[in-house]
Design an enzyme around this catalytic site. Structure first.
Site, short mmCIF file in Angstrom:
data_model
loop_
_atom_site.label_atom_id
_atom_site.label_comp_id
_atom_site.label_asym_id
_atom_site.label_seq_id
_atom_site.Cartn_x
_atom_site.Cartn_y
_atom_site.Cartn_z
N LEU A 35 0.82 -1.21 0.00
CA LEU A 35 0.00 0.00 0.00
C LEU A 35 0.85 1.26 0.00
CD1 LEU A 35 -2.65 -1.21 2.59
CD2 LEU A 35 -2.65 -1.46 0.11
N HIS B 266 -3.63 4.32 -1.86
CA HIS B 266 -4.56 3.40 -1.18
C HIS B 266 -5.08 4.02 0.11
CE1 HIS B 266 -1.86 0.42 -3.34
NE2 HIS B 266 -3.04 0.01 -3.72
N LEU C 269 1.31 7.59 -8.08
CA LEU C 269 1.81 6.55 -7.18
C LEU C 269 1.33 5.19 -7.66
CD1 LEU C 269 1.44 8.08 -3.59
CD2 LEU C 269 3.26 8.34 -5.27
N SER C 270 2.23 4.21 -7.59
CA SER C 270 1.92 2.85 -8.04
C SER C 270 2.89 1.90 -7.36
CB SER C 270 2.12 2.76 -9.55
OG SER C 270 2.24 1.41 -9.94
#
Ligand code: PAF
Length: 274
Positions: A29, A33, A181-182
Protein backbone atom coordinates in the site's frame (compact mmCIF):
# COMPACT_ATOMS: atom_id res chain seq x y z
CA UNK A 1 -8.31 -3.69 13.09
CA UNK A 2 -9.26 -7.35 12.92
CA UNK A 3 -7.57 -9.49 10.28
CA UNK A 4 -9.75 -12.27 8.80
CA UNK A 5 -8.20 -15.09 6.81
CA UNK A 6 -11.49 -16.88 6.20
CA UNK A 7 -14.78 -15.94 4.58
CA UNK A 8 -16.67 -17.34 7.57
CA UNK A 9 -14.82 -15.15 10.07
CA UNK A 10 -15.33 -11.99 7.99
CA UNK A 11 -19.03 -12.69 7.41
CA UNK A 12 -19.63 -13.28 11.13
CA UNK A 13 -17.88 -10.03 12.01
CA UNK A 14 -19.89 -8.03 9.47
CA UNK A 15 -23.29 -9.38 10.55
CA UNK A 16 -24.15 -6.13 12.35
CA UNK A 17 -21.60 -3.77 10.84
CA UNK A 18 -24.16 -1.31 9.42
CA UNK A 19 -23.27 0.36 6.15
CA UNK A 20 -20.03 -1.17 4.84
CA UNK A 21 -17.54 0.76 2.67
CA UNK A 22 -15.07 -1.59 0.98
CA UNK A 23 -11.71 -1.00 -0.71
CA UNK A 24 -10.10 -4.06 -2.31
CA UNK A 25 -6.32 -4.03 -2.84
CA UNK A 26 -3.40 -6.29 -3.70
CA UNK A 27 -1.34 -4.87 -0.82
CA UNK A 28 2.00 -3.02 -1.00
CA UNK A 29 0.00 0.00 0.00
CA UNK A 30 0.98 3.60 -0.72
CA UNK A 31 -0.57 7.00 -0.11
CA UNK A 32 -3.06 6.41 -2.96
CA UNK A 33 -4.56 3.40 -1.18
CA UNK A 34 -4.58 5.20 2.15
CA UNK A 35 -6.49 8.08 0.60
CA UNK A 36 -9.13 5.51 -0.53
CA UNK A 37 -9.42 4.24 3.04
CA UNK A 38 -9.84 7.74 4.43
CA UNK A 39 -12.57 8.52 1.87
CA UNK A 40 -14.23 5.21 2.77
CA UNK A 41 -14.55 6.39 6.38
CA UNK A 42 -16.86 9.17 5.24
CA UNK A 43 -19.04 6.77 3.23
CA UNK A 44 -19.89 3.98 5.68
CA UNK A 45 -20.17 2.94 9.32
CA UNK A 46 -17.54 0.24 8.90
CA UNK A 47 -14.53 0.28 6.58
CA UNK A 48 -13.38 -3.06 5.18
CA UNK A 49 -10.22 -3.52 3.11
CA UNK A 50 -8.90 -6.64 1.43
CA UNK A 51 -5.40 -7.72 0.47
CA UNK A 52 -5.17 -10.51 -2.08
CA UNK A 53 -2.67 -10.83 -4.92
CA UNK A 54 -5.00 -12.31 -7.51
CA UNK A 55 -3.17 -14.81 -9.73
CA UNK A 56 -6.13 -14.83 -12.15
CA UNK A 57 -5.44 -11.29 -13.37
CA UNK A 58 -1.73 -11.83 -14.11
CA UNK A 59 -0.57 -13.17 -17.49
CA UNK A 60 1.87 -16.11 -17.61
CA UNK A 61 4.83 -13.76 -18.24
CA UNK A 62 3.75 -11.05 -15.80
CA UNK A 63 5.03 -10.22 -12.32
CA UNK A 64 2.75 -12.37 -10.07
CA UNK A 65 5.70 -14.01 -8.29
CA UNK A 66 7.71 -10.84 -7.81
CA UNK A 67 4.70 -8.59 -7.02
CA UNK A 68 5.77 -6.87 -3.76
CA UNK A 69 4.22 -8.36 -0.63
CA UNK A 70 4.56 -6.15 2.47
CA UNK A 71 1.82 -7.45 4.75
CA UNK A 72 3.03 -6.23 8.18
CA UNK A 73 3.66 -2.70 6.90
CA UNK A 74 0.29 -2.70 5.08
CA UNK A 75 -1.54 -3.70 8.27
CA UNK A 76 0.02 -0.81 10.21
CA UNK A 77 -1.03 1.67 7.49
CA UNK A 78 -4.60 0.32 7.28
CA UNK A 79 -5.01 0.40 11.04
CA UNK A 80 -3.86 4.01 11.14
CA UNK A 81 -6.27 4.91 8.30
CA UNK A 82 -9.26 3.67 10.30
CA UNK A 83 -9.92 0.30 8.64
CA UNK A 84 -11.95 -1.91 11.00
CA UNK A 85 -11.69 -5.26 9.20
CA UNK A 86 -9.06 -6.58 6.81
CA UNK A 87 -9.90 -9.61 4.68
CA UNK A 88 -6.62 -11.35 3.78
CA UNK A 89 -7.42 -14.82 2.44
CA UNK A 90 -4.84 -17.19 1.02
CA UNK A 91 -5.34 -18.68 -2.45
CA UNK A 92 -6.90 -21.86 -1.04
CA UNK A 93 -9.60 -19.81 0.70
CA UNK A 94 -10.60 -17.76 -2.35
CA UNK A 95 -9.95 -20.42 -5.01
CA UNK A 96 -10.44 -23.79 -3.25
CA UNK A 97 -10.86 -25.37 -6.68
CA UNK A 98 -10.05 -24.01 -10.15
CA UNK A 99 -12.31 -21.01 -10.81
CA UNK A 100 -14.36 -22.39 -13.72
CA UNK A 101 -17.17 -19.82 -13.49
CA UNK A 102 -15.77 -16.43 -14.40
CA UNK A 103 -17.02 -12.95 -15.29
CA UNK A 104 -16.25 -12.03 -18.92
CA UNK A 105 -16.42 -8.26 -19.48
CA UNK A 106 -17.82 -7.04 -22.81
CA UNK A 107 -15.31 -7.51 -25.65
CA UNK A 108 -15.49 -3.79 -26.41
CA UNK A 109 -14.45 -3.00 -22.81
CA UNK A 110 -11.90 -5.74 -22.30
CA UNK A 111 -10.19 -6.00 -25.70
CA UNK A 112 -8.86 -2.42 -25.82
CA UNK A 113 -6.00 -0.45 -24.22
CA UNK A 114 -4.76 -2.41 -21.15
CA UNK A 115 -6.85 -5.42 -22.13
CA UNK A 116 -5.22 -5.54 -25.58
CA UNK A 117 -1.77 -5.64 -23.98
CA UNK A 118 -2.84 -7.96 -21.15
CA UNK A 119 -5.19 -10.67 -22.50
CA UNK A 120 -7.45 -12.07 -19.76
CA UNK A 121 -6.49 -9.37 -17.25
CA UNK A 122 -9.94 -7.80 -16.88
CA UNK A 123 -11.66 -11.19 -16.74
CA UNK A 124 -9.41 -11.97 -13.77
CA UNK A 125 -10.16 -8.59 -12.16
CA UNK A 126 -13.94 -8.81 -12.73
CA UNK A 127 -14.05 -12.38 -11.41
CA UNK A 128 -12.19 -11.66 -8.18
CA UNK A 129 -14.06 -8.38 -7.59
CA UNK A 130 -17.42 -10.16 -8.08
CA UNK A 131 -16.34 -12.79 -5.54
CA UNK A 132 -15.14 -10.14 -3.08
CA UNK A 133 -18.42 -8.22 -3.48
CA UNK A 134 -20.39 -11.40 -2.70
CA UNK A 135 -18.19 -12.14 0.32
CA UNK A 136 -18.10 -8.62 1.82
CA UNK A 137 -21.54 -7.44 0.59
CA UNK A 138 -20.65 -3.76 0.91
CA UNK A 139 -23.04 -0.88 0.22
CA UNK A 140 -20.25 1.12 -1.39
CA UNK A 141 -16.87 0.18 -2.90
CA UNK A 142 -13.94 2.45 -3.77
CA UNK A 143 -11.45 2.13 -6.63
CA UNK A 144 -8.63 4.42 -7.76
CA UNK A 145 -8.93 6.27 -11.08
CA UNK A 146 -5.29 5.40 -11.75
CA UNK A 147 -6.62 2.08 -13.10
CA UNK A 148 -9.24 3.86 -15.18
CA UNK A 149 -10.20 0.92 -17.39
CA UNK A 150 -10.55 -1.30 -14.33
CA UNK A 151 -12.93 1.24 -12.78
CA UNK A 152 -14.93 1.39 -16.04
CA UNK A 153 -15.18 -2.42 -16.25
CA UNK A 154 -16.30 -2.67 -12.61
CA UNK A 155 -18.89 0.09 -13.00
CA UNK A 156 -20.36 -1.70 -16.02
CA UNK A 157 -20.25 -5.12 -14.32
CA UNK A 158 -22.10 -3.74 -11.29
CA UNK A 159 -24.70 -2.09 -13.51
CA UNK A 160 -25.29 -5.02 -15.84
CA UNK A 161 -25.22 -7.73 -13.13
CA UNK A 162 -27.30 -5.65 -10.67
CA UNK A 163 -24.92 -5.64 -7.73
CA UNK A 164 -26.56 -3.35 -5.14
CA UNK A 165 -23.29 -1.48 -4.61
CA UNK A 166 -22.35 2.15 -5.23
CA UNK A 167 -18.98 2.47 -6.99
CA UNK A 168 -16.83 5.48 -6.11
CA UNK A 169 -13.83 6.44 -8.25
CA UNK A 170 -11.08 8.19 -6.28
CA UNK A 171 -8.57 10.66 -7.71
CA UNK A 172 -5.03 9.50 -8.43
CA UNK A 173 -2.49 10.50 -5.79
CA UNK A 174 0.78 11.82 -7.25
CA UNK A 175 4.34 12.36 -6.03
CA UNK A 176 5.49 16.00 -5.87
CA UNK A 177 6.98 15.70 -9.37
CA UNK A 178 3.67 14.44 -10.81
CA UNK A 179 4.38 10.69 -11.06
CA UNK A 180 1.22 8.74 -10.23
CA UNK A 181 1.81 6.55 -7.18
CA UNK A 182 1.92 2.85 -8.04
CA UNK A 183 3.31 -0.29 -6.46
CA UNK A 184 5.26 -0.84 -9.70
CA UNK A 185 7.22 2.45 -9.22
CA UNK A 186 9.38 0.44 -6.82
CA UNK A 187 10.81 -1.45 -9.82
CA UNK A 188 12.32 1.77 -11.30
CA UNK A 189 16.08 2.47 -11.07
CA UNK A 190 17.03 5.96 -9.76
CA UNK A 191 17.60 7.17 -13.35
CA UNK A 192 14.26 5.75 -14.52
CA UNK A 193 12.50 7.28 -11.51
CA UNK A 194 13.88 10.69 -12.52
CA UNK A 195 12.53 10.21 -16.08
CA UNK A 196 9.15 8.71 -15.03
CA UNK A 197 7.21 12.01 -14.48
CA UNK A 198 7.39 12.59 -18.26
CA UNK A 199 4.40 10.28 -18.70
CA UNK A 200 2.14 12.59 -16.66
CA UNK A 201 3.70 15.65 -18.33
CA UNK A 202 2.84 14.39 -21.82
CA UNK A 203 -0.69 13.53 -20.73
CA UNK A 204 -0.96 17.04 -19.29
CA UNK A 205 0.00 18.56 -22.66
CA UNK A 206 -2.66 16.54 -24.47
CA UNK A 207 -5.30 17.41 -21.85
CA UNK A 208 -4.40 21.09 -22.08
CA UNK A 209 -4.74 21.08 -25.89
CA UNK A 210 -8.14 19.35 -25.62
CA UNK A 211 -9.33 21.89 -23.05
CA UNK A 212 -8.22 24.64 -25.42
CA UNK A 213 -10.57 23.13 -28.02
CA UNK A 214 -8.23 21.06 -30.21
CA UNK A 215 -10.02 18.25 -32.07
CA UNK A 216 -6.81 16.90 -33.67
CA UNK A 217 -7.03 13.74 -31.58
CA UNK A 218 -4.76 11.56 -33.73
CA UNK A 219 -2.05 14.22 -34.02
CA UNK A 220 -2.09 14.88 -30.25
CA UNK A 221 -1.80 11.15 -29.48
CA UNK A 222 1.06 10.72 -31.96
CA UNK A 223 2.98 13.74 -30.65
CA UNK A 224 2.85 12.34 -27.10
CA UNK A 225 3.97 8.88 -28.29
CA UNK A 226 6.87 10.46 -30.24
CA UNK A 227 7.94 12.58 -27.24
CA UNK A 228 8.04 9.53 -24.98
CA UNK A 229 9.89 7.41 -27.56
CA UNK A 230 12.46 10.20 -28.01
CA UNK A 231 13.30 9.89 -24.30
CA UNK A 232 13.83 6.13 -24.31
CA UNK A 233 10.30 4.95 -23.51
CA UNK A 234 8.51 2.19 -25.41
CA UNK A 235 4.95 3.50 -25.54
CA UNK A 236 2.06 1.01 -25.89
CA UNK A 237 -0.54 3.71 -26.46
CA UNK A 238 -1.60 7.27 -25.80
CA UNK A 239 -5.36 7.42 -26.38
CA UNK A 240 -8.06 10.07 -26.14
CA UNK A 241 -11.28 8.27 -25.17
CA UNK A 242 -14.71 9.03 -23.81
CA UNK A 243 -14.94 8.48 -20.07
CA UNK A 244 -17.98 6.18 -19.87
CA UNK A 245 -16.78 3.23 -21.99
CA UNK A 246 -13.31 4.21 -23.26
CA UNK A 247 -14.39 4.12 -26.91
CA UNK A 248 -12.90 6.74 -29.29
CA UNK A 249 -14.07 10.20 -28.23
CA UNK A 250 -16.11 12.67 -30.27
CA UNK A 251 -15.76 16.41 -29.66
CA UNK A 252 -18.06 17.32 -26.75
CA UNK A 253 -17.80 13.96 -24.89
CA UNK A 254 -16.39 13.96 -21.34
CA UNK A 255 -12.93 12.68 -22.20
CA UNK A 256 -9.96 10.99 -20.59
CA UNK A 257 -6.44 10.68 -21.98
CA UNK A 258 -4.80 7.37 -21.15
CA UNK A 259 -1.25 6.15 -21.64
CA UNK A 260 0.82 3.04 -21.09
CA UNK A 261 4.53 2.89 -21.75
CA UNK A 262 7.48 0.81 -20.75
CA UNK A 263 10.50 2.46 -19.14
CA UNK A 264 13.29 -0.12 -19.03
CA UNK A 265 11.59 -3.24 -17.72
CA UNK A 266 8.75 -1.41 -15.97
CA UNK A 267 5.39 -0.79 -17.61
CA UNK A 268 3.70 2.35 -16.27
CA UNK A 269 0.15 3.55 -16.88
CA UNK A 270 -1.48 6.90 -16.16
CA UNK A 271 -4.45 8.99 -17.29
CA UNK A 272 -5.97 12.43 -16.97
CA UNK A 273 -9.66 13.33 -17.19
CA UNK A 274 -10.38 16.34 -19.36
O1 PAF B 1 -6.55 -2.64 -8.31
C1 PAF B 1 -6.19 -3.67 -7.71
O2 PAF B 1 -5.38 -3.65 -6.78
C2 PAF B 1 -6.76 -5.01 -8.15
O3 PAF B 1 -6.92 -5.07 -9.53
C3 PAF B 1 -8.07 -5.39 -7.42
C4 PAF B 1 -9.20 -4.42 -7.75
C5 PAF B 1 -7.83 -5.42 -5.93
C6 PAF B 1 -8.52 -6.79 -7.88
O4 PAF B 1 -7.56 -7.75 -7.61
Amino acid sequence: MIVHNTIASLRAALADAGRVAFAPTMGNLHAGHISLMRQARGLGDTVVASIFVNRLQFGPREDFDKYPRTFAQDCALLEEAGVAHLFAPDEGELYPSPQQYQVYPADAHEGILEGASRPGHFRGVATVVAKLFNIVQPQVALFGKKDYQQLMVIRNMVRELDFPIGIVGCDTVRADDGLALSSRNGYLSPLERAEAPRLAEELGKVAEALRAGSAEFGALEQAAVAALAAHGWQPDYVAIRRQTDLQPAQAGDPMVVLAAARLGNTRLIDNLEV
